[in-house]
Scaffold this active site. Structure first.
Site, PDB file in Angstrom:
ATOM      1  N   ALA A  68       0.872  -1.173   0.000  1.00 32.78           N
ATOM      2  CA  ALA A  68       0.000   0.000   0.000  1.00 32.78           C
ATOM      3  C   ALA A  68       0.912   1.226   0.000  1.00 32.78           C
ATOM      4  O   ALA A  68       2.086   1.135   0.384  1.00 32.78           O
ATOM      5  CB  ALA A  68      -0.886  -0.016   1.240  1.00 32.78           C
ATOM      6  N   GLY A 113       0.657  -5.010   0.687  1.00 35.78           N
ATOM      7  CA  GLY A 113      -0.526  -5.052  -0.175  1.00 35.78           C
ATOM      8  C   GLY A 113      -0.238  -5.681  -1.538  1.00 35.78           C
ATOM      9  O   GLY A 113      -1.141  -6.224  -2.177  1.00 35.78           O
ATOM     10  N   GLU A 116      -0.456  -9.281  -0.928  1.00 30.95           N
ATOM     11  CA  GLU A 116      -1.881  -9.594  -0.737  1.00 30.95           C
ATOM     12  C   GLU A 116      -2.627  -9.602  -2.073  1.00 30.95           C
ATOM     13  O   GLU A 116      -3.525 -10.423  -2.297  1.00 30.95           O
ATOM     14  CB  GLU A 116      -2.508  -8.574   0.230  1.00 30.95           C
ATOM     15  N   GLU A 136       4.419  -5.784   7.218  1.00 37.19           N
ATOM     16  CA  GLU A 136       3.652  -4.739   7.920  1.00 37.19           C
ATOM     17  C   GLU A 136       4.110  -4.512   9.360  1.00 37.19           C
ATOM     18  O   GLU A 136       4.081  -3.385   9.847  1.00 37.19           O
ATOM     19  CB  GLU A 136       2.155  -5.069   7.893  1.00 37.19           C
TER      20      GLU A 136
HETATM   21  N1  COA Z   1       4.645   3.177  -0.594  1.00 42.06           N
HETATM   22  C1  COA Z   1       5.082   4.347  -1.074  1.00 42.06           C
HETATM   23  N2  COA Z   1       6.287   4.530  -1.603  1.00 42.06           N
HETATM   24  C2  COA Z   1       7.104   3.459  -1.675  1.00 42.06           C
HETATM   25  C3  COA Z   1       6.719   2.196  -1.189  1.00 42.06           C
HETATM   26  C4  COA Z   1       5.421   2.070  -0.636  1.00 42.06           C
HETATM   27  N3  COA Z   1       4.956   0.924  -0.179  1.00 42.06           N
HETATM   28  N4  COA Z   1       7.741   1.338  -1.349  1.00 42.06           N
HETATM   29  C5  COA Z   1       8.732   2.050  -1.941  1.00 42.06           C
HETATM   30  N5  COA Z   1       8.341   3.318  -2.126  1.00 42.06           N
HETATM   31  C6  COA Z   1       9.117   4.417  -2.704  1.00 42.06           C
HETATM   32  C7  COA Z   1      10.237   4.835  -1.769  1.00 42.06           C
HETATM   33  O1  COA Z   1       9.752   5.746  -0.774  1.00 42.06           O
HETATM   34  C8  COA Z   1      11.201   5.465  -2.719  1.00 42.06           C
HETATM   35  O2  COA Z   1      10.762   6.766  -3.019  1.00 42.06           O
HETATM   36  P1  COA Z   1      11.827   7.990  -3.139  1.00 42.06           P
HETATM   37  O3  COA Z   1      12.694   7.606  -4.320  1.00 42.06           O
HETATM   38  O4  COA Z   1      10.932   9.171  -3.421  1.00 42.06           O
HETATM   39  O5  COA Z   1      12.562   8.040  -1.845  1.00 42.06           O
HETATM   40  C9  COA Z   1      11.041   4.619  -3.988  1.00 42.06           C
HETATM   41  O6  COA Z   1       9.788   3.961  -3.872  1.00 42.06           O
HETATM   42  C10 COA Z   1      12.125   3.570  -4.131  1.00 42.06           C
HETATM   43  O7  COA Z   1      12.153   2.813  -2.920  1.00 42.06           O
HETATM   44  P2  COA Z   1      13.494   2.592  -2.052  1.00 42.06           P
HETATM   45  O8  COA Z   1      13.076   2.226  -0.671  1.00 42.06           O
HETATM   46  O9  COA Z   1      14.410   3.758  -2.218  1.00 42.06           O
HETATM   47  O10 COA Z   1      14.112   1.332  -2.835  1.00 42.06           O
HETATM   48  P3  COA Z   1      15.050   0.207  -2.226  1.00 42.06           P
HETATM   49  O11 COA Z   1      15.532  -0.577  -3.386  1.00 42.06           O
HETATM   50  O12 COA Z   1      16.043   0.781  -1.283  1.00 42.06           O
HETATM   51  O13 COA Z   1      14.063  -0.713  -1.350  1.00 42.06           O
HETATM   52  C11 COA Z   1      12.038  -1.917  -0.877  1.00 42.06           C
HETATM   53  C12 COA Z   1      13.001  -1.410  -1.961  1.00 42.06           C
HETATM   54  C13 COA Z   1      10.833  -2.511  -1.596  1.00 42.06           C
HETATM   55  C14 COA Z   1      12.718  -2.969  -0.017  1.00 42.06           C
HETATM   56  C15 COA Z   1      11.596  -0.726   0.013  1.00 42.06           C
HETATM   57  O14 COA Z   1      11.133   0.314  -0.846  1.00 42.06           O
HETATM   58  C16 COA Z   1      10.501  -1.043   0.983  1.00 42.06           C
HETATM   59  O15 COA Z   1      10.754  -1.645   2.017  1.00 42.06           O
HETATM   60  N6  COA Z   1       9.267  -0.600   0.693  1.00 42.06           N
HETATM   61  C17 COA Z   1       8.150  -0.726   1.585  1.00 42.06           C
HETATM   62  C18 COA Z   1       7.644  -2.133   1.626  1.00 42.06           C
HETATM   63  C19 COA Z   1       6.525  -2.232   2.647  1.00 42.06           C
HETATM   64  O16 COA Z   1       6.708  -2.077   3.835  1.00 42.06           O
HETATM   65  N7  COA Z   1       5.337  -2.511   2.136  1.00 42.06           N
HETATM   66  C20 COA Z   1       4.193  -2.717   2.966  1.00 42.06           C
HETATM   67  C21 COA Z   1       3.407  -1.471   3.057  1.00 42.06           C
HETATM   68  S1  COA Z   1       1.940  -1.768   3.998  1.00 42.06           S
END
Ligand code: COA
Length: 261
Positions: A68, A113, A116, A136
């Site tokens: 999400a 999400g 999911e 989460e």
């Molecule tokens: N919602 C909104 N933005 C997100 C996102 C999410 N779920 N997941 C990644 N992004 C954004 C980051 O904020 C970043 O934005 P920015 O460039 O403006 O800073 C961009 O996408 C790239 O992500 P980044 O974290 O820099 O890439 P990474 O390769 O270092 O890590 C992940 C990749 C997927 C491991 C990491 O982005 C992450 O942990 N995301 C969240 C996953 C999560 O907790 N999902 C459950 C949500 S309920």
């Protein structure tokens, strides 16, 4: 079927509708707008006779859907959090209840999400670069779009608890081993292989396919209360200081410090 602001929609001549979540800069995170658009496209697809199957994937090479949209969580009013979860649950139930088969072609991160969403599809094919998980708890919440229910149904209680309590994702090979995905293929084979499965399926009798989907769904319906427990649990977490800390830590790119309040 036409593109929306965050989802590309292409109906192929063979009747396979390709839906591509297209928010590359946010790793295809599911914003409220994306969920609304998905709901609308699924409704159209259900009514459109030419649609014989759906392939769902993410744009770009890095992510299927990274969850999400965490940025939008800063505006989420805790008093509305239960209905937020219930709305997501409803849309993914709509997906699961489609009378045509839906396949998730998981091209990269399928987290929160996004995982999911893949779980609500009837079939899952992953690229060897993919990783899947429900992280989460690292944000101070729980899965709210049916993940606690569907992951448990798919991989069993023990593995589901491990994935949701640690929040750690599993790589594609491990996802295959535990039954979380049906197949793992190389990144360049993901779409051809996935389309190949759907082409086999659409050659079968459409009414029979719809009845298989309906009957398999009925095998799980005894647990309807589980979704309510999940939505209430999500709501409780959204009232906590830990949730605010988890979201702030993610956006500030630092580790979260939770204290159980
Ligand atoms: N919602 C909104 N933005 C997100 C996102 C999410 N779920 N997941 C990644 N992004 C954004 C980051 O904020 C970043 O934005 P920015 O460039 O403006 O800073 C961009 O996408 C790239 O992500 P980044 O974290 O820099 O890439 P990474 O390769 O270092 O890590 C992940 C990749 C997927 C491991 C990491 O982005 C992450 O942990 N995301 C969240 C996953 C999560 O907790 N999902 C459950 C949500 S309920």
């Amino acid at each position: 079927m036409t593109n929306t602001s965050t989802i590309l929609a292409e109906l192929r001549l063979d009747g396979i509708l390709c839906l591509t979540i297209n928010r590359i800069a946010q790793l295809n995170a599911l914003s409220i707008a994306t969920m609304n658009e998905l709901e609308m496209l699924l409704k159209q697809a259900q009514e459109e006779e030419q649609v014989r199957a759906i392939l769902l994937t993410g744009a770009g090479e890095k992510a299927f859907v990274a969850g999400a949209d965490i940025g939008e969580f800063t505006q989420l009013d805790a008093s509305e959090s239960r209905s937020f979860a219930q709305r997501g649950q409803r849309i993914l139930r709509q997906l699961e209840a489609m009378s045509v088969p839906v396949l998730a072609a998981i091209n990269g991160f399928a987290l929160g999400g996004g995982c999911e969403l893949a779980l609500a599809c009837h079939l899952r094919v992953a690229s060897e670069k993919a990783s899947l998980g429900l992280p989460e708890v690292k944000l101070g919440i729980i899965p709210g779009y049916g993940g606690t229910q569907r992951l448990t149904q798919l991989v069993g209680r023990g593995k589901a608890l491990e994935l949701m309590l640690t929040g750690n994702p599993v790589p594609a090979a491990e996802a295959l081993r535990i039954g979380l995905v049906n197949h793992v293929v190389s990144a360049d084979q993901l779409l051809p292989f996935s389309l190949g499965i759907l082409q086999q399926i659409v050659a079968r009798a459409p009414i029979a396919l719809a009845k298989v989907i309906e009957a398999v769904a009925a095998a799980q319906d005894g647990n309807a209360e589980g979704y309510n427990v999940e939505a209430r649990g999500f709501e409780s977490c959204c009232h906590s200081a830990d949730f605010r800390e988890g979201v702030a830590a993610f956006l500030e790119k630092r580790p979260a410090a939770f204290d159980g309040r």
